[in-house]
Design a protein around this motif. Structure first.
Motif, PDB file in Angstrom:
ATOM      1  N   THR A 132      41.211  24.680  -0.506  1.00  0.00           N
ATOM      2  CA  THR A 132      40.755  23.176  -1.487  1.00  0.00           C
ATOM      3  C   THR A 132      39.421  24.198  -1.538  1.00  0.00           C
ATOM      4  O   THR A 132      38.828  24.670  -0.302  1.00  0.00           O
ATOM      5  CB  THR A 132      39.725  22.126  -1.006  1.00  0.00           C
ATOM      6  OG1 THR A 132      39.764  21.644   0.434  1.00  0.00           O
ATOM      7  CG2 THR A 132      40.575  21.000  -1.634  1.00  0.00           C
ATOM      8  N   LEU A 133      38.299  24.906  -2.095  1.00  0.00           N
ATOM      9  CA  LEU A 133      37.275  25.651  -1.675  1.00  0.00           C
ATOM     10  C   LEU A 133      36.092  24.586  -1.971  1.00  0.00           C
ATOM     11  O   LEU A 133      35.729  23.886  -2.489  1.00  0.00           O
ATOM     12  CB  LEU A 133      36.961  26.861  -3.336  1.00  0.00           C
ATOM     13  CG  LEU A 133      38.200  27.380  -2.657  1.00  0.00           C
ATOM     14  CD1 LEU A 133      37.819  28.772  -3.543  1.00  0.00           C
ATOM     15  CD2 LEU A 133      38.315  28.504  -1.949  1.00  0.00           C
ATOM     16  N   GLY A 134      34.801  24.491  -1.208  1.00  0.00           N
ATOM     17  CA  GLY A 134      33.880  23.687  -1.466  1.00  0.00           C
ATOM     18  C   GLY A 134      32.632  24.539  -3.352  1.00  0.00           C
ATOM     19  O   GLY A 134      33.335  25.905  -3.444  1.00  0.00           O
ATOM     20  N   LYS A 135      31.210  23.877  -3.051  1.00  0.00           N
ATOM     21  CA  LYS A 135      31.156  23.544  -3.974  1.00  0.00           C
ATOM     22  C   LYS A 135      30.477  25.318  -4.814  1.00  0.00           C
ATOM     23  O   LYS A 135      30.324  25.652  -5.783  1.00  0.00           O
ATOM     24  CB  LYS A 135      29.852  22.885  -4.946  1.00  0.00           C
ATOM     25  CG  LYS A 135      28.907  22.504  -4.053  1.00  0.00           C
ATOM     26  CD  LYS A 135      28.079  21.337  -4.520  1.00  0.00           C
ATOM     27  CE  LYS A 135      28.035  20.524  -3.094  1.00  0.00           C
ATOM     28  NZ  LYS A 135      27.078  19.307  -3.629  1.00  0.00           N
ATOM     29  N   GLN A 136      30.116  26.202  -3.274  1.00  0.00           N
ATOM     30  CA  GLN A 136      29.166  27.143  -3.950  1.00  0.00           C
ATOM     31  C   GLN A 136      30.437  28.798  -3.958  1.00  0.00           C
ATOM     32  O   GLN A 136      30.562  29.451  -4.253  1.00  0.00           O
ATOM     33  CB  GLN A 136      29.166  27.951  -2.249  1.00  0.00           C
ATOM     34  CG  GLN A 136      29.737  28.441  -1.310  1.00  0.00           C
ATOM     35  CD  GLN A 136      30.646  27.153  -0.725  1.00  0.00           C
ATOM     36  OE1 GLN A 136      30.294  26.071  -1.027  1.00  0.00           O
ATOM     37  NE2 GLN A 136      30.826  27.623   0.725  1.00  0.00           N
ATOM     38  N   TYR A 137      32.057  27.359  -4.491  1.00  0.00           N
ATOM     39  CA  TYR A 137      33.419  28.709  -4.863  1.00  0.00           C
ATOM     40  C   TYR A 137      33.104  28.281  -6.064  1.00  0.00           C
ATOM     41  O   TYR A 137      34.401  28.445  -6.660  1.00  0.00           O
ATOM     42  CB  TYR A 137      33.993  28.900  -3.930  1.00  0.00           C
ATOM     43  CG  TYR A 137      33.522  29.437  -2.588  1.00  0.00           C
ATOM     44  CD1 TYR A 137      33.914  30.916  -2.194  1.00  0.00           C
ATOM     45  CD2 TYR A 137      33.204  28.638  -1.581  1.00  0.00           C
ATOM     46  CE1 TYR A 137      33.346  31.222  -2.325  1.00  0.00           C
ATOM     47  CE2 TYR A 137      33.322  29.738  -0.464  1.00  0.00           C
ATOM     48  CZ  TYR A 137      32.719  30.663  -0.555  1.00  0.00           C
ATOM     49  OH  TYR A 137      32.879  31.577   1.300  1.00  0.00           O
ATOM     50  N   ALA A 138      32.432  27.578  -6.480  1.00  0.00           N
ATOM     51  CA  ALA A 138      32.898  26.988  -8.018  1.00  0.00           C
ATOM     52  C   ALA A 138      33.146  28.572  -8.833  1.00  0.00           C
ATOM     53  O   ALA A 138      34.165  27.635  -9.935  1.00  0.00           O
ATOM     54  CB  ALA A 138      31.501  25.985  -7.993  1.00  0.00           C
ATOM     55  N   HIS A 139      32.458  29.431  -8.637  1.00  0.00           N
ATOM     56  CA  HIS A 139      32.820  29.960  -9.605  1.00  0.00           C
ATOM     57  C   HIS A 139      33.427  31.137  -9.192  1.00  0.00           C
ATOM     58  O   HIS A 139      33.099  32.422 -10.238  1.00  0.00           O
ATOM     59  CB  HIS A 139      31.830  30.633 -10.721  1.00  0.00           C
ATOM     60  CG  HIS A 139      30.909  28.958 -11.139  1.00  0.00           C
ATOM     61  ND1 HIS A 139      32.574  28.550 -12.318  1.00  0.00           N
ATOM     62  CD2 HIS A 139      29.825  28.501 -11.356  1.00  0.00           C
ATOM     63  CE1 HIS A 139      31.279  27.407 -13.070  1.00  0.00           C
ATOM     64  NE2 HIS A 139      30.725  27.733 -12.197  1.00  0.00           N
ATOM     65  N   ASP A 140      34.031  31.444  -7.993  1.00  0.00           N
ATOM     66  CA  ASP A 140      34.576  32.363  -7.334  1.00  0.00           C
ATOM     67  C   ASP A 140      35.414  32.111  -6.154  1.00  0.00           C
ATOM     68  O   ASP A 140      35.545  31.515  -5.364  1.00  0.00           O
ATOM     69  CB  ASP A 140      33.092  32.378  -6.077  1.00  0.00           C
ATOM     70  CG  ASP A 140      33.189  33.859  -5.614  1.00  0.00           C
ATOM     71  OD1 ASP A 140      34.198  35.099  -5.582  1.00  0.00           O
ATOM     72  OD2 ASP A 140      32.362  34.649  -4.516  1.00  0.00           O
ATOM     73  N   LEU A 141      36.460  32.911  -6.755  1.00  0.00           N
ATOM     74  CA  LEU A 141      37.701  32.417  -5.929  1.00  0.00           C
ATOM     75  C   LEU A 141      38.428  33.393  -5.267  1.00  0.00           C
ATOM     76  O   LEU A 141      39.157  34.001  -4.745  1.00  0.00           O
ATOM     77  CB  LEU A 141      38.957  32.868  -7.207  1.00  0.00           C
ATOM     78  CG  LEU A 141      38.635  31.598  -8.857  1.00  0.00           C
ATOM     79  CD1 LEU A 141      40.270  31.709  -8.947  1.00  0.00           C
ATOM     80  CD2 LEU A 141      38.825  30.648  -7.797  1.00  0.00           C
ATOM     81  N   GLY A 142      37.332  34.904  -4.491  1.00  0.00           N
ATOM     82  CA  GLY A 142      37.354  35.895  -3.782  1.00  0.00           C
ATOM     83  C   GLY A 142      37.997  35.090  -2.303  1.00  0.00           C
ATOM     84  O   GLY A 142      39.036  36.225  -1.927  1.00  0.00           O
ATOM     85  N   PRO A 143      38.047  34.027  -1.942  1.00  0.00           N
ATOM     86  CA  PRO A 143      39.006  33.579  -1.106  1.00  0.00           C
ATOM     87  C   PRO A 143      40.088  34.033  -0.588  1.00  0.00           C
ATOM     88  O   PRO A 143      40.417  34.584   0.135  1.00  0.00           O
ATOM     89  CB  PRO A 143      38.347  32.071  -0.294  1.00  0.00           C
ATOM     90  CG  PRO A 143      36.233  32.232  -1.174  1.00  0.00           C
ATOM     91  CD  PRO A 143      36.794  32.945  -3.194  1.00  0.00           C
TER      92      PRO A 143
END
Length: 161
Positions: free
Chosen positions: A127-138
């Motif tokens: 799960t990614l925080g909202k700062q990654y709403a449009h960024d799957l870079g992790p």
């Protein structure tokens, strides 16, 4: 790094899961209870996970477990050995491939996405925080450890056995 979007995900996909918790000193997440064989894969993944993801240092959630990991105060949380998500059966489900690892993408209201590996011998959820709403870079930092420790369901997939 390679990203490939797919319109749907095969119903036979297998997944690894991760869940984000509260933004406290150490987030609290539910620890999965996979079968013994899957637990062994999750322990191997736990050992292979990086110290940092997307520039954030590792900060594992509570309770401490070889089935969970986190980075950046719950900005990125991984759970291994979770149950198959219902979205895996949705022919309209969204999927992405990052460096040879397929992921089911599920949007969450008011937060970042939940991603679950597909076509693997256990399900890994991130799960990614909202700062990654449009960024799957992790996912680029997690793809290699997943591909090395959690075998594909099918021997010919991505050249893995």
């Amino acid at each position: 790094m390679s990203f490939h979007r797919h319109a749907s995900l095969p119903a036979t996909a297998a997944v690894l899961l991760a869940v984000s918790g509260c933004a406290t000193d150490a987030p609290v997440v539910a620890v999965p209870s996979p079968p013994q064989q899957e637990s062994a894969l999750c322990r191997a993944l736990h050992e292979a996970l990086p110290d940092s993801v997307a520039g954030m240092e590792r900060q594992d959630p509570e309770p401490r477990s070889e089935l969970t990991a986190g980075w950046g105060d719950a900005a990125i949380v991984l759970r291994c050995g979770v149950p198959r998500p219902p979205g895996m059966s949705d022919p309209q489900g969204q999927a992405v491939e990052v460096d040879g690892v397929g992921w089911l993408v599920e949007e969450r209201d008011g937060d970042g996405p939940r991603l679950t590996t597909a076509s693997r011998k256990t399900y890994v959820e991130v799960t990614l925080g909202k700062q990654y709403a449009h960024d799957l870079g992790p996912l680029t930092d997690l793809a290699e450890p997943v591909s090395k420790t959690v075998p594909a369901l099918f021997a010919d997939e991505h050249g893995e056995h």
